[in-house]
Design a protein around this motif. Structure first.
Motif, PDB file in Angstrom:
ATOM      1  N   LYS A 602     -15.325 -49.499  40.734  1.00 55.12           N
ATOM      2  CA  LYS A 602     -14.763 -50.200  41.798  1.00 55.12           C
ATOM      3  C   LYS A 602     -15.812 -51.241  42.529  1.00 55.12           C
ATOM      4  N   VAL A 636     -13.201 -57.996  37.944  1.00 54.54           N
ATOM      5  CA  VAL A 636     -11.243 -58.122  38.580  1.00 54.54           C
ATOM      6  C   VAL A 636     -10.849 -57.773  36.972  1.00 54.54           C
ATOM      7  N   ASN A 640      -8.894 -52.963  40.068  1.00 57.28           N
ATOM      8  CA  ASN A 640     -10.217 -53.601  41.021  1.00 57.28           C
ATOM      9  C   ASN A 640     -10.230 -55.123  41.224  1.00 57.28           C
ATOM     10  N   ASN A 641     -10.203 -55.648  42.429  1.00 57.03           N
ATOM     11  CA  ASN A 641     -11.597 -56.685  42.889  1.00 57.03           C
ATOM     12  C   ASN A 641     -11.477 -56.838  42.230  1.00 57.03           C
ATOM     13  N   GLN A 643     -15.991 -60.407  42.782  1.00 54.23           N
ATOM     14  CA  GLN A 643     -16.480 -60.548  43.469  1.00 54.23           C
ATOM     15  C   GLN A 643     -17.707 -61.409  43.091  1.00 54.23           C
ATOM     16  N   LYS A 677     -14.069 -63.011  46.938  1.00 54.35           N
ATOM     17  CA  LYS A 677     -13.300 -62.140  46.627  1.00 54.35           C
ATOM     18  C   LYS A 677     -12.839 -62.796  46.156  1.00 54.35           C
ATOM     19  N   LYS A 679      -9.117 -61.489  43.985  1.00 53.73           N
ATOM     20  CA  LYS A 679      -8.018 -60.557  43.599  1.00 53.73           C
ATOM     21  C   LYS A 679      -7.555 -60.550  42.692  1.00 53.73           C
ATOM     22  N   SER A 680      -6.722 -59.467  42.183  1.00 56.60           N
ATOM     23  CA  SER A 680      -5.989 -59.443  40.663  1.00 56.60           C
ATOM     24  C   SER A 680      -4.950 -60.388  40.495  1.00 56.60           C
ATOM     25  N   LYS A 684      -7.909 -66.246  46.474  1.00 56.03           N
ATOM     26  CA  LYS A 684      -9.104 -66.021  46.394  1.00 56.03           C
ATOM     27  C   LYS A 684     -10.049 -66.042  47.923  1.00 56.03           C
TER      28      LYS A 684
END
Length: 701
Positions: A602, A636, A640-641, A643, A677, A679-680, A684
């Motif tokens: 991650k 992503v 995990n997210n 960046q 960042k 996200k899955s 955003k």
């Protein structure tokens, strides 16, 4: 920002200034050279180091771009980036792994801190007290094995032979010079006579920080906006009181230490309706957090003769953290959290060093280390003034006893070839308690071999290889016997967690001359017993149970390139006062998931790069430094997210005034990086903190 072209650009830049230098290297060695930062070849130690270590000393970093804390130095080490908001730089992440895989030592001690991941927030440590910083890429038996990505060692300044006084005072602000930020540093040292010496540093730094966050859904509609104003105050005092005896090389050192941080922040949160046009709810939050670290160590360096010495140290260190957080949600709902933590330990170390001969020279070392630690955390929650049961994970007590023994021998088999073998035995006994004094515990002993070799091919080139076994101990809040029911699932702790273990390999070559340094390091970590949260298959109250467990295996691998080039080797007047330092790290990792799929670890970028340009005016002695730090995007996926990539630009310019004084101006995050960042689920989040600017006055007497 283009996530492919920037690493290529940094690598190409490095290669472009390296290639011509081979032509001029021999010529430059035949003529007198100017020392840019006090030493002509700061990497000279690389030719004889038996283990792969990156060292940055005070002569190098004192006038380079950055501020008053060591975060500006550490973040430019190869393969390292720092956590926290853009420009905040709180914690260390070596080789791109999360902070839980890295360890930081100050004066040989891994100080207690408030974090659950055994990390030390390096934004607590001022640079004024630091002699040098080391990145230990592959540990030998002499060092504690915890921290499988690597260790940062921060060494304090030595007591000077003559009286020395330094001061620094500056003012600054965020995006302007409104003097909301203040800094004062005083350092005094003196060898009073043959028997007594002392050195002390006092530092006070106040830093303003305004942070804004915005969150959007996958269609670009606003979900939430957040504005945070934070005032950060850091106060540090550390002394070294010494008694010298014998021929003056043996000494007893008493070192008291005090670090205090206070953060006060106010946060305003707006949540929008589904169209993202109007505010549907508002929250406000106020937080006051104070963290204090106190410590005292008594150390003795006793030199029997030129062949044998004993180093011993006994110390006590304690960190307390108190946090008071108040939230107001709308007009009718208020929440309050009161949290306190304490982490304290005694630690004793003794090490014997002896040089002996058996046809060739040997450096033998052996030693023991003992640490007794007690840590607790308590968090109480209130809703509209009434007590509300909090997360069971947030309330615990831990007793951790650590002991270690090591043997190590370095053999100088020839003038060019040295070999070091060693073994370290570490034993940890752990007992943990929840709020009901429910007890769990474990005991583990690890035998950790290490082997390193260095072959000096000629006076400028050396080859090395290093192999060891390293560990990663679990986070504190994972090893307690808690049971917590929240959000449709039950989470339970696991006091029986084993430490993750890795076989660590590093292989590389260093080329060092006065104007030029080139380094290449290949690394590989074969990791077992990785710790992650997994579904147990059980249920409580018809809710699935999750537990942190030792699960699958993984690996970490990569290549680290380093360069330094003093452009005087080109004999071109207009550029001969420039020195360029650069590094590039290419990183890959794999971790097994619950469903059998694999993902990177991650929050790990695939590329980290730095370029530092230093300049010295030959007559006015003006010094200028510009530093670029680049971190590639983070993938992503379903686990995990991610960046987006980031590029930070810092600068510092220093002008001497007379014999004792100098003025300077510095700036951090000139590029005003906005963190993005991903996200899955497609959301955003953006986060920005602006630029931090300083002007100051230094004095050395």
């Amino acid at each position: 920002m283009n996530t492919i072209n920037t690493p290529v650009l940094l690598s190409t830049l490095a290669i472009s200034f390296i290639a011509p230098s081979f032509v001029f290297a021999e010529t430059a060695n035949e003529t007198p050279s100017m020392v840019i930062y006090g030493v002509a070849t700061p990497e000279k130690h690389r030719l004889t180091d038996i283990t792969p270590v990156v060292t940055v000393d005070r002569d190098t970093f004192e006038d380079q771009a950055g501020g008053q804390l060591i975060t500006d130095i550490v973040k430019r080490l190869p393969g390292v980036y720092t956590g926290g908001a853009p420009g905040e730089n709180k914690d260390v992440r070596i080789r791109g792994l999360d902070k839980e895989f890295s360890r930081v030592e100050l004066d040989g001690i891994q100080l207690p801190d408030g974090g659950e991941k055994r990390e030390l927030n390096i934004n607590r440590i001022p640079a004024s007290m630091v002699k040098e910083i080391k990145l230990i890429r592959n540990s030998s038996a002499e060092y504690e094995a915890d921290g499988l990505a690597g260790r940062i060692q921060i060494e304090l300044r030595d007591i000077p032979l003559q009286q020395q006084f330094e001061m620094s005072v500056s003012a600054g602000g965020q995006n302007n010079l409104d003097a909301e930020g203040k800094q004062l540093s005083l350092t005094y040292g003196n060898r009073i006579n043959e028997q007594f010496g002392l050195q002390g540093t006092f530092s006070l730094i106040e830093t303003p920080l305004i942070k804004s966050k915005n969150k959007y859904n996958e269609d670009g509609l606003a979900l939430k906006s957040e504005t945070e104003e934070k005032s950060i105050e850091n106060l540090t005092a550390i002394w070294d009181l010494a008694y010298f005896y014998g021929d003056g090389d043996s000494a007893i050192h008493i070192k008291p230490l005090y670090i205090k941080d206070n953060e006060q922040k106010t946060k305003l949160i707006n949540k929008f309706d589904k169209e993202g046009l109007s505010v549907k709810s508002t929250e406000s939050e106020y937080e006051d957090k104070t963290k204090e670290t106190v410590g005292l160590s008594i150390g003795n360096i006793h030199i029997f003769n030129e062949l044998t010495q004993i180093d011993s140290k006994l110390g006590y260190y304690r960190t307390t953290e108190e946090k008071d957080k108040n939230k107001q949600k709308g007009k009718n709902k208020s929440e309050k959290e009161i949290e306190d933590k304490e982490d304290a330990f005694w630690q004793g170390d003794i090490k014997l060093s002896h040089r002996w001969h058996s046809g060739f020279k040997n450096d033998f070392k052996t030693g023991i280390s003992i640490r007794q630690r007690e840590r607790h955390r308590n968090k109480d929650k209130y809703s509209n003034g009434e007590f509300k049961a909090g997360n069971a994970k947030d309330n615990y007590r831990i007793e951790e006893d650590y002991s270690a023994f090591f043997l190590q021998n370095k053999m100088y088999l020839t003038d060019a070839f040295s070999l070091q073998v060693g073994a370290r035995v570490e034993h940890v006994k752990l007992v943990s308690f929840d709020t009901q004094d429910k007890q769990g515990g474990s005991s583990q002993t690890d035998i950790l071999p290490s082997l390193s070799a260095n072959y000096k091919i000629n006076n400028s080139t050396a080859f090395y290889a290093s192999a060891s076994q390293v560990l990663n101990r679990p986070k504190f809040d994972e090893i307690t016997p808690f049971e917590n029911e929240e959000k449709g699932e039950v989470t339970i702790g696991n006091p029986d967690l084993k430490t993750a273990k890795a076989n660590a390999f590093d292989l590389g070559v260093n080329f060092v001359t006065d104007p030029l340094f080139l380094g290449i390091n290949l690394f590989y970590r074969d990791i077992s017993d990785v710790i992650e949260s997994r579904a147990t298959g059980d249920s409580i109250n018809d809710k699935p149970v999750y537990q942190v467990q030792n699960v699958g295996d993984g690996y970490l691998k990569g290549i680290e390139l380093e360069q330094r080039w003093a452009l005087r080797s080109l004999n071109i007047t207009i550029i001969d006062q420039f020195t360029i330092t650069a590094n590039q790290s290419f990183i890959r990792s794999k971790l097994e998931n619950e469903d059998g799929s694999t993902t990177p670890f991650k929050s790990q970028p695939n590329f980290i790069g730095n370029v530092i340009v230093d300049w010295l005016h030959p007559t006015a002695y003006t010094r200028a430094s510009l530093a670029l730090n680049y971190i590639s995007d983070i993938e992503v996926n379903e686990v995990n997210n991610g960046q987006e990539s980031e590029a930070y630009l810092d600068f510092k310019i220093t002008q001497p005034i007379g014999q004792y004084w100098s003025v300077y101006a510095s700036g951090n995050n000139l590029t005003n990086v906005e963190r993005v960042k991903l996200k899955s689920n497609g959301d955003k989040e953006t986060e920005s903190t602006g630029r931090l600017l300083w002007v100051g006055l230094n004095g050395k007497f």
